[in-house]
Design a protein around this motif. Structure first.
Motif, short mmCIF file in Angstrom:
data_model
loop_
_atom_site.label_atom_id
_atom_site.label_comp_id
_atom_site.label_asym_id
_atom_site.label_seq_id
_atom_site.Cartn_x
_atom_site.Cartn_y
_atom_site.Cartn_z
N GLN A 50 0.82 -1.21 0.00
CA GLN A 50 0.00 0.00 0.00
C GLN A 50 0.85 1.26 0.00
O GLN A 50 0.49 2.26 -0.60
N MET A 51 1.99 1.23 0.69
CA MET A 51 2.87 2.39 0.75
C MET A 51 3.85 2.45 -0.42
O MET A 51 4.65 3.37 -0.50
N GLN A 52 3.79 1.45 -1.29
CA GLN A 52 4.65 1.34 -2.47
C GLN A 52 6.12 1.39 -2.09
O GLN A 52 6.93 2.07 -2.70
N SER A 53 6.43 0.65 -1.04
CA SER A 53 7.80 0.54 -0.57
C SER A 53 8.49 -0.61 -1.30
O SER A 53 7.92 -1.70 -1.42
N PRO A 54 9.72 -0.41 -1.76
CA PRO A 54 10.39 -1.49 -2.49
C PRO A 54 10.88 -2.62 -1.59
O PRO A 54 11.10 -3.73 -2.04
N SER A 55 11.06 -2.35 -0.32
CA SER A 55 11.57 -3.38 0.58
C SER A 55 10.45 -3.95 1.43
O SER A 55 9.56 -3.23 1.89
N SER A 56 10.49 -5.24 1.64
CA SER A 56 9.52 -5.86 2.54
C SER A 56 10.10 -5.90 3.94
O SER A 56 11.31 -5.99 4.13
N THR A 57 9.25 -5.83 4.89
CA THR A 57 9.71 -5.82 6.28
C THR A 57 9.70 -7.22 6.86
O THR A 57 9.07 -8.14 6.33
N LEU A 58 10.37 -7.38 7.95
CA LEU A 58 10.46 -8.66 8.65
C LEU A 58 9.33 -8.82 9.67
O LEU A 58 9.11 -9.91 10.18
N LEU A 59 8.61 -7.74 9.93
CA LEU A 59 7.59 -7.75 10.96
C LEU A 59 6.46 -8.75 10.72
O LEU A 59 6.04 -9.42 11.67
#
Length: 98
Positions: A50-59
């Motif tokens: 949704q935020m169009q972030s290229p990196s995925s988080t580990l959360l």
């Protein structure tokens, strides 16, 4: 508010209401907790999209791990309480007795 956010919020709210109002059996309380954790996992997994972030988080992976641990602990408590008390009715449990 998009339909995706509305579905996450409604799934979490329905699980919370189920936990608040249908507390007769331990298995129904555990299922409501799992529904809450699943809706939170889906919301956290879709957040970078949704935020169009290229990196995925580990959360989301960390939360899924804790959710699996919570489910295993809950099922172990369900089996132990059914063996000692004879049923999984929550009104049979007295937390003041050991």
């Amino acid at each position: 508010m998009t339909y995706l956010h509305l579905s996450f919020y409604s799934a979490f709210a329905l699980s919370t209401l189920g936990l608040a109002f249908h507390r007769t059996h331990l298995i129904s309380a555990l299922l409501c907790l799992e529904g809450m954790m699943l809706s939170m996992y889906l919301a956290l997994a879709m957040w970078p999209v949704q935020m169009q972030s290229p990196s995925s988080t580990l959360l989301p992976i960390l939360m899924l791990t804790f959710s699996a641990c919570e489910a295993g602990t809950g099922l172990a408590l369900l089996v132990a309480s059914t063996r000692t008390h004879g049923s999984d009715h929550l009104h049979n449990f007295n937390l003041l007795q050991c």
